[in-house]
Design a protein around this motif. Sequence first.
Motif, PDB file in Angstrom:
ATOM      1  N   ARG A  65       0.833  -1.215   0.000  1.00 34.19           N
ATOM      2  CA  ARG A  65       0.000   0.000   0.000  1.00 34.19           C
ATOM      3  C   ARG A  65       0.866   1.263   0.000  1.00 34.19           C
ATOM      4  O   ARG A  65       0.596   2.218  -0.721  1.00 34.19           O
ATOM      5  CB  ARG A  65      -0.915   0.024   1.225  1.00 34.19           C
ATOM      6  N   GLU A  66       1.903   1.255   0.837  1.00 33.15           N
ATOM      7  CA  GLU A  66       2.752   2.447   0.960  1.00 33.15           C
ATOM      8  C   GLU A  66       3.555   2.695  -0.316  1.00 33.15           C
ATOM      9  O   GLU A  66       3.636   3.828  -0.781  1.00 33.15           O
ATOM     10  CB  GLU A  66       3.686   2.322   2.165  1.00 33.15           C
ATOM     11  N   PHE A  67       4.140   1.655  -0.888  1.00 37.05           N
ATOM     12  CA  PHE A  67       4.860   1.849  -2.149  1.00 37.05           C
ATOM     13  C   PHE A  67       3.893   2.262  -3.257  1.00 37.05           C
ATOM     14  O   PHE A  67       4.239   3.072  -4.111  1.00 37.05           O
ATOM     15  CB  PHE A  67       5.664   0.608  -2.544  1.00 37.05           C
ATOM     16  N   ASN A  68       2.678   1.731  -3.249  1.00 34.40           N
ATOM     17  CA  ASN A  68       1.682   2.134  -4.240  1.00 34.40           C
ATOM     18  C   ASN A  68       1.351   3.620  -4.095  1.00 34.40           C
ATOM     19  O   ASN A  68       1.262   4.351  -5.081  1.00 34.40           O
ATOM     20  CB  ASN A  68       0.411   1.298  -4.089  1.00 34.40           C
ATOM     21  N   ARG A  69       1.190   4.074  -2.863  1.00 27.94           N
ATOM     22  CA  ARG A  69       0.883   5.479  -2.602  1.00 27.94           C
ATOM     23  C   ARG A  69       1.989   6.395  -3.133  1.00 27.94           C
ATOM     24  O   ARG A  69       1.728   7.439  -3.703  1.00 27.94           O
ATOM     25  CB  ARG A  69       0.702   5.704  -1.101  1.00 27.94           C
ATOM     26  N   ARG A  70       3.215   5.970  -2.971  1.00 26.26           N
ATOM     27  CA  ARG A  70       4.348   6.802  -3.365  1.00 26.26           C
ATOM     28  C   ARG A  70       4.732   6.633  -4.843  1.00 26.26           C
ATOM     29  O   ARG A  70       5.406   7.492  -5.407  1.00 26.26           O
ATOM     30  CB  ARG A  70       5.555   6.475  -2.498  1.00 26.26           C
ATOM     31  N   ALA A  71       4.312   5.548  -5.459  1.00 23.91           N
ATOM     32  CA  ALA A  71       4.763   5.218  -6.816  1.00 23.91           C
ATOM     33  C   ALA A  71       4.329   6.240  -7.854  1.00 23.91           C
ATOM     34  O   ALA A  71       5.067   6.506  -8.807  1.00 23.91           O
ATOM     35  CB  ALA A  71       4.275   3.830  -7.224  1.00 23.91           C
ATOM     36  N   ASP A  76       9.584   7.485 -14.482  1.00 19.87           N
ATOM     37  CA  ASP A  76      10.338   6.419 -15.134  1.00 19.87           C
ATOM     38  C   ASP A  76      10.766   5.325 -14.159  1.00 19.87           C
ATOM     39  O   ASP A  76      11.888   4.831 -14.217  1.00 19.87           O
ATOM     40  CB  ASP A  76      11.576   6.989 -15.841  1.00 19.87           C
ATOM     41  N   THR A  77       9.858   4.965 -13.268  1.00 16.76           N
ATOM     42  CA  THR A  77      10.166   3.966 -12.237  1.00 16.76           C
ATOM     43  C   THR A  77       9.055   2.933 -12.168  1.00 16.76           C
ATOM     44  O   THR A  77       7.875   3.292 -12.102  1.00 16.76           O
ATOM     45  CB  THR A  77      10.340   4.636 -10.861  1.00 16.76           C
ATOM     46  N   ALA A  78       9.446   1.665 -12.157  1.00 19.96           N
ATOM     47  CA  ALA A  78       8.498   0.568 -11.947  1.00 19.96           C
ATOM     48  C   ALA A  78       8.675   0.062 -10.519  1.00 19.96           C
ATOM     49  O   ALA A  78       9.794  -0.225 -10.085  1.00 19.96           O
ATOM     50  CB  ALA A  78       8.766  -0.559 -12.934  1.00 19.96           C
ATOM     51  N   VAL A  79       7.577  -0.013  -9.783  1.00 19.48           N
ATOM     52  CA  VAL A  79       7.602  -0.587  -8.440  1.00 19.48           C
ATOM     53  C   VAL A  79       7.030  -1.993  -8.559  1.00 19.48           C
ATOM     54  O   VAL A  79       5.900  -2.174  -9.017  1.00 19.48           O
ATOM     55  CB  VAL A  79       6.798   0.263  -7.446  1.00 19.48           C
ATOM     56  N   PHE A  93      -5.877  -9.024  -4.015  1.00 21.98           N
ATOM     57  CA  PHE A  93      -5.425  -7.989  -3.084  1.00 21.98           C
ATOM     58  C   PHE A  93      -5.349  -6.640  -3.801  1.00 21.98           C
ATOM     59  O   PHE A  93      -5.841  -5.629  -3.292  1.00 21.98           O
ATOM     60  CB  PHE A  93      -4.056  -8.348  -2.503  1.00 21.98           C
ATOM     61  N   GLY A  94      -4.738  -6.632  -4.970  1.00 24.53           N
ATOM     62  CA  GLY A  94      -4.598  -5.386  -5.721  1.00 24.53           C
ATOM     63  C   GLY A  94      -5.936  -4.752  -6.039  1.00 24.53           C
ATOM     64  O   GLY A  94      -6.114  -3.540  -5.914  1.00 24.53           O
ATOM     65  N   GLY A  95      -6.905  -5.566  -6.435  1.00 24.28           N
ATOM     66  CA  GLY A  95      -8.236  -5.050  -6.737  1.00 24.28           C
ATOM     67  C   GLY A  95      -8.939  -4.513  -5.505  1.00 24.28           C
ATOM     68  O   GLY A  95      -9.526  -3.433  -5.528  1.00 24.28           O
ATOM     69  N   ALA A  96      -8.855  -5.247  -4.413  1.00 30.23           N
ATOM     70  CA  ALA A  96      -9.530  -4.837  -3.186  1.00 30.23           C
ATOM     71  C   ALA A  96      -8.902  -3.589  -2.582  1.00 30.23           C
ATOM     72  O   ALA A  96      -9.595  -2.774  -1.965  1.00 30.23           O
ATOM     73  CB  ALA A  96      -9.500  -5.976  -2.167  1.00 30.23           C
ATOM     74  N   GLU A  97      -7.588  -3.431  -2.768  1.00 32.56           N
ATOM     75  CA  GLU A  97      -6.861  -2.321  -2.148  1.00 32.56           C
ATOM     76  C   GLU A  97      -6.636  -1.142  -3.093  1.00 32.56           C
ATOM     77  O   GLU A  97      -6.051  -0.139  -2.695  1.00 32.56           O
ATOM     78  CB  GLU A  97      -5.503  -2.818  -1.634  1.00 32.56           C
ATOM     79  N   GLY A  98      -7.046  -1.287  -4.346  1.00 29.86           N
ATOM     80  CA  GLY A  98      -6.821  -0.205  -5.299  1.00 29.86           C
ATOM     81  C   GLY A  98      -5.356  -0.017  -5.649  1.00 29.86           C
ATOM     82  O   GLY A  98      -4.907   1.106  -5.879  1.00 29.86           O
ATOM     83  N   VAL A  99      -4.631  -1.101  -5.699  1.00 32.53           N
ATOM     84  CA  VAL A  99      -3.203  -1.045  -6.023  1.00 32.53           C
ATOM     85  C   VAL A  99      -3.066  -0.968  -7.542  1.00 32.53           C
ATOM     86  O   VAL A  99      -3.231  -1.967  -8.234  1.00 32.53           O
ATOM     87  CB  VAL A  99      -2.447  -2.268  -5.449  1.00 32.53           C
ATOM     88  N   ASP A 100      -2.783   0.231  -8.047  1.00 31.58           N
ATOM     89  CA  ASP A 100      -2.671   0.457  -9.488  1.00 31.58           C
ATOM     90  C   ASP A 100      -1.244   0.718  -9.935  1.00 31.58           C
ATOM     91  O   ASP A 100      -0.934   0.594 -11.108  1.00 31.58           O
ATOM     92  CB  ASP A 100      -3.484   1.692  -9.907  1.00 31.58           C
ATOM     93  N   ASP A 101      -0.397   1.150  -9.004  1.00 32.65           N
ATOM     94  CA  ASP A 101       0.931   1.621  -9.377  1.00 32.65           C
ATOM     95  C   ASP A 101       2.051   0.681  -8.963  1.00 32.65           C
ATOM     96  O   ASP A 101       3.222   1.043  -9.062  1.00 32.65           O
ATOM     97  CB  ASP A 101       1.164   3.019  -8.785  1.00 32.65           C
ATOM     98  N   VAL A 102       1.709  -0.499  -8.478  1.00 32.54           N
ATOM     99  CA  VAL A 102       2.689  -1.538  -8.169  1.00 32.54           C
ATOM    100  C   VAL A 102       2.376  -2.728  -9.058  1.00 32.54           C
ATOM    101  O   VAL A 102       1.230  -3.163  -9.142  1.00 32.54           O
ATOM    102  CB  VAL A 102       2.633  -1.965  -6.684  1.00 32.54           C
ATOM    103  N   VAL A 103       3.389  -3.240  -9.736  1.00 32.49           N
ATOM    104  CA  VAL A 103       3.240  -4.446 -10.554  1.00 32.49           C
ATOM    105  C   VAL A 103       3.485  -5.638  -9.639  1.00 32.49           C
ATOM    106  O   VAL A 103       4.586  -5.794  -9.087  1.00 32.49           O
ATOM    107  CB  VAL A 103       4.250  -4.457 -11.727  1.00 32.49           C
ATOM    108  N   MET A 104       2.461  -6.455  -9.445  1.00 35.28           N
ATOM    109  CA  MET A 104       2.585  -7.623  -8.574  1.00 35.28           C
ATOM    110  C   MET A 104       3.137  -8.791  -9.377  1.00 35.28           C
ATOM    111  O   MET A 104       2.643  -9.099 -10.474  1.00 35.28           O
ATOM    112  CB  MET A 104       1.232  -7.980  -7.965  1.00 35.28           C
ATOM    113  N   LEU A 105       4.159  -9.435  -8.818  1.00 33.64           N
ATOM    114  CA  LEU A 105       4.809 -10.572  -9.467  1.00 33.64           C
ATOM    115  C   LEU A 105       4.988 -11.698  -8.454  1.00 33.64           C
ATOM    116  O   LEU A 105       5.345 -11.458  -7.307  1.00 33.64           O
ATOM    117  CB  LEU A 105       6.173 -10.166 -10.031  1.00 33.64           C
TER     118      LEU A 105
END
Length: 165
Positions: A65-71, A76-79, A93-105
């Motif tokens: 969540r915190e890295f997503n907030r700051r991303a 020119d940065t991929a988190v 998790f990403g959908g429920a939390e609104g994680v749009d700016d972190v690429v989950m792998l």
Amino acid sequence: MSQVTFKGTPVQVAGTLPSVGEKAPAFTLTGSDLSDKGLDAFAGQKKVLNIFPSLDTGTCAQSVREFNRRANELDDTAVLGISMDLPFAQARFGGAEGVDDVVMLSAFRHSEFLDDYGVRIADGPLAGLAARTVVVLDADNTVRHVEQVGEIADEPDYEAALKAL
């Protein structure tokens, strides 16, 4: 091998972390669409690798969540959020939390990533998962910052990681 703690109990972490100044090991991980994604998929971008045990823990979820907030403030940065969680759980998790700016792998099919980056927890209740670690790479994949958090239940030093960009 290094040692960290999990809720105060020492646990061993196998392997050797990448060193600042060296090229990051290439990797292949699994994206939320079940496709393979390698380090080369982020060519030309700086990268923040937020490596953690599981989204099913409060601290791991908070770090994403915190890295997503700051991303969204980073140019020119991929988190990248990297764990052994299944891609389905990461997407949920990403959908429920609104994680749009972190690429989950996910490393579930490519656990060699844990060894290549020196983050495989070798013993204790989280054995086989990744120790909480942040690795920052420049656009040429040179390591600029490494932090293996000493207590797995603690959050990483976000400021130090982002300053390294």
